[in-house]
Design an enzyme around this catalytic site. Sequence first.
Site, PDB file in Angstrom:
ATOM      1  N   PRO A 326       0.856  -1.196   0.000  1.00 60.84           N
ATOM      2  CA  PRO A 326       0.000   0.000   0.000  1.00 60.84           C
ATOM      3  C   PRO A 326       0.887   1.240   0.000  1.00 60.84           C
ATOM      4  O   PRO A 326       1.614   1.489   0.958  1.00 60.84           O
ATOM      5  CB  PRO A 326      -0.788  -0.130   1.315  1.00 60.84           C
ATOM      6  CG  PRO A 326       0.009  -1.044   2.162  1.00 60.84           C
ATOM      7  CD  PRO A 326       0.784  -1.946   1.259  1.00 60.84           C
ATOM      8  N   CYS A 411       3.950   3.220   9.547  1.00 63.95           N
ATOM      9  CA  CYS A 411       4.092   4.585   9.050  1.00 63.95           C
ATOM     10  C   CYS A 411       5.031   5.381   9.956  1.00 63.95           C
ATOM     11  O   CYS A 411       4.781   5.501  11.156  1.00 63.95           O
ATOM     12  CB  CYS A 411       2.732   5.275   8.964  1.00 63.95           C
ATOM     13  SG  CYS A 411       2.814   6.918   8.232  1.00 63.95           S
ATOM     14  N   HIS A 480       8.725  -4.824   7.514  1.00 65.38           N
ATOM     15  CA  HIS A 480       9.658  -3.973   6.771  1.00 65.38           C
ATOM     16  C   HIS A 480      10.967  -3.961   7.543  1.00 65.38           C
ATOM     17  O   HIS A 480      10.988  -3.622   8.726  1.00 65.38           O
ATOM     18  CB  HIS A 480       9.084  -2.554   6.648  1.00 65.38           C
ATOM     19  CG  HIS A 480       9.938  -1.622   5.860  1.00 65.38           C
ATOM     20  ND1 HIS A 480       9.595  -0.320   5.626  1.00 65.38           N
ATOM     21  CD2 HIS A 480      11.112  -1.807   5.226  1.00 65.38           C
ATOM     22  CE1 HIS A 480      10.522   0.263   4.903  1.00 65.38           C
ATOM     23  NE2 HIS A 480      11.455  -0.618   4.652  1.00 65.38           N
ATOM     24  N   ASN A 512       9.727  -7.273   3.478  1.00 67.41           N
ATOM     25  CA  ASN A 512       9.661  -6.073   2.654  1.00 67.41           C
ATOM     26  C   ASN A 512      10.944  -5.259   2.816  1.00 67.41           C
ATOM     27  O   ASN A 512      11.402  -5.060   3.926  1.00 67.41           O
ATOM     28  CB  ASN A 512       8.433  -5.240   3.069  1.00 67.41           C
ATOM     29  CG  ASN A 512       8.380  -3.878   2.409  1.00 67.41           C
ATOM     30  OD1 ASN A 512       8.157  -2.884   3.076  1.00 67.41           O
ATOM     31  ND2 ASN A 512       8.589  -3.819   1.117  1.00 67.41           N
ATOM     32  N   GLY A 513      11.504  -4.827   1.694  1.00 63.37           N
ATOM     33  CA  GLY A 513      12.668  -3.949   1.744  1.00 63.37           C
ATOM     34  C   GLY A 513      13.724  -4.258   0.707  1.00 63.37           C
ATOM     35  O   GLY A 513      14.205  -5.384   0.612  1.00 63.37           O
ATOM     36  N   ASP A 514      14.050  -3.254  -0.113  1.00 62.35           N
ATOM     37  CA  ASP A 514      15.206  -3.291  -1.035  1.00 62.35           C
ATOM     38  C   ASP A 514      15.103  -4.331  -2.148  1.00 62.35           C
ATOM     39  O   ASP A 514      16.126  -4.853  -2.588  1.00 62.35           O
ATOM     40  CB  ASP A 514      16.506  -3.543  -0.257  1.00 62.35           C
ATOM     41  CG  ASP A 514      16.833  -2.418   0.701  1.00 62.35           C
ATOM     42  OD1 ASP A 514      16.224  -1.348   0.559  1.00 62.35           O
ATOM     43  OD2 ASP A 514      17.688  -2.603   1.579  1.00 62.35           O
ATOM     44  N   ALA A 535       7.544  -2.427  -2.680  1.00 57.77           N
ATOM     45  CA  ALA A 535       7.057  -1.056  -2.541  1.00 57.77           C
ATOM     46  C   ALA A 535       7.781  -0.137  -3.513  1.00 57.77           C
ATOM     47  O   ALA A 535       7.356   0.030  -4.658  1.00 57.77           O
ATOM     48  CB  ALA A 535       7.239  -0.595  -1.097  1.00 57.77           C
ATOM     49  N   ARG A 536       8.912   0.458  -3.080  1.00 55.89           N
ATOM     50  CA  ARG A 536       9.630   1.387  -3.964  1.00 55.89           C
ATOM     51  C   ARG A 536      10.093   0.719  -5.252  1.00 55.89           C
ATOM     52  O   ARG A 536      10.178   1.370  -6.297  1.00 55.89           O
ATOM     53  CB  ARG A 536      10.834   1.983  -3.233  1.00 55.89           C
ATOM     54  CG  ARG A 536      10.489   3.064  -2.231  1.00 55.89           C
ATOM     55  CD  ARG A 536      11.760   3.645  -1.629  1.00 55.89           C
ATOM     56  NE  ARG A 536      12.545   2.628  -0.951  1.00 55.89           N
ATOM     57  CZ  ARG A 536      13.829   2.776  -0.619  1.00 55.89           C
ATOM     58  NH1 ARG A 536      14.468   3.891  -0.933  1.00 55.89           N
ATOM     59  NH2 ARG A 536      14.482   1.821   0.020  1.00 55.89           N
TER      60      ARG A 536
END
Length: 665
Positions: A326, A411, A480, A512-514, A535-536
Amino acid sequence: MECGSGTGDGSGSSRAVWGCRFVASRERFHAYLRASGEHRDDGEAEEEEEEEEAGSEQSEPPAKRGRLSEHGLGAESQEGVGEGENVPAERKRARGQNKSRPCMKPNHYEKSRLCPSVTQGCADKCYFGPRCRFLHDISEYMATKPADLGHSCVLFETFGKCIYGITCRFAKAHLGDGYQNIINTDLTKQWEGKSLVRNNLSKDLQHQLRKKKFSFKKADEYLRSLAKPHKNGGKGGKALGCSAEHLEASNCTMPQEGLGDTPECLVLPEEGGDPKQAALQSPIPIEGEGECPIKTAGLVTDEDIVKLRPCEKKKLEIQGKLYLAPLTTCGNLPFRRICKRFGADITCGEMAVCTNLLQGQSSEWALLKRHHTEDVFGVQLEGAFPDTMTKCAELLNQTIDVDFVDINVGCPIDLVYKKGGGCALMTRTNKFEQIVRGMNLVLDVPLTVKIRTGVQEKINVAHKIIPKLREWGASMVTLHGRSREQRYTRVADWDYIAECAKIASPMPLFGNGDILSFEDANQAMQMGVSGIMIARGALIKPWLFTEIKEQRHWDISSSERFDILKDFTNYGLEHWGSDTQGVEKTRKFLLEWLSFLCRYIPVGLLEHLPQKINERPPYYIGRDYLETLMASQNVDDWIKISELLLGPVPTNFTFLPKHKANSYR
């Protein structure tokens, strides 16, 4: 892309040569773009360099890093630090969320707007009558209407009718004599009765919420149980564990009082069977056998007397699937459609604030909309207190169609954290427990939670919270691999994610991450996680899902990337509208996305594979003008790309990205 280093084999040296060939200085990079791809001589480039130094309104970073430092620092923390440069005051670094950014209001796009009643062909039924502030004279409107942006309207070509009629910025495609809106009846019949976008906010529901007439029966019952004193003398807080656990257990395995010889409250459904069908076969208490809290009249159905038990809830069958995170601002419905087309398995709406949803705010409810192509879809809620979160969960459970509900406990922004939401819930265990138990109690779909490693940089607490989440009733956790303090400036800690995955078992845990390549994804899956959230990486290259599924590096061309942007604008016009307001809203979200897309380095230009998410490329000139334009981190160049798709921007148009952790002004 750094020059002078190879990988030790033929292909590596070849890539090193390519890297040296394409790397350019900042001045040469911008000179190339201004020349529209035509090479200029050194004299002209020097003149442009002097002009740029004299009066550049939109400055860029003085230097870009090509690799991560030995300590794993990302570009956000490296750039402009420790270089001993005297940075002018007008080039002050802009960090964090941009709260005071300049943005044009919708009424600045066009001075005179046509009344919607005229567009819909019922001008005589205008609700405001003489008090209406919009125009009703079509001739007067046409005299001031901006020029059309093209000769084909995506709404008319797709659905056979454009509901924006004369106000459409592509109106020439569907206007006849006397400004009459043309309708393709054959095409409209194909879409008749089909719901393309679900989870809309009805006027009736909005009225109930604003007048506080919506019934929160289950949530109120749960909240009352928190306030009751218990045996240990507590009130709410820790005492809720007994109350909430009893409420859940009594609906699943514990015998109910007053049901005689019935050993269980319901018959467990057979594996693969329909829970509702099994519920119909369950024993129903009759008058005299025991106290039935529900009085019925007429035919008794399972919905009358049976509450869905936790053990009957729909299971999330998502092992090994690709989960699109999200994403605030950029994770809108048109963007999710792009990612879905490239292979995303699970999608989730943008973070929605539960208090705004309970107030019936249309802008917040728009974040819950679901396109019909999203087969596994969830919504993410943000809040800090059990009452608002539980009520919001019950509200959504009754009014929208989702496969799961996610709680945002990751967040990091101050606006959310200081109110006790987001990452702050990781330090407010009692409230966190009340929220999870309450939401799980009122929801008929699985409840998931997204967390970070912790709040402070070197103090991880996720491994302590995850077993509790499993106990409280969460169906899945997404972790994350960074803390709140780290934001995105450090490499994600996948070793810690692997430890937490073991602790979470048998509850699924997504990491989640990288992740920016299929190699990153493969390495992540080896850590024992149930799946990965992207995500990114999806913002930088939405075709990443295809690369992971096909196990390859896609050297995507600039024309293919431009076609993706074209599809996004078409989806945006379909979602936000093809009138001036819709066009400019589509442009705004396109520009927000371009602030991430510019970080992508084409595979054919790389010295080494794969690109890492925290690497920032040096200035380079691509294989054609469009590829170079897409690599620019200058806002003016992003606007130029938007003009290629959506026509010229309005007068005095300004834009600054919402997330400007890597922007300069």
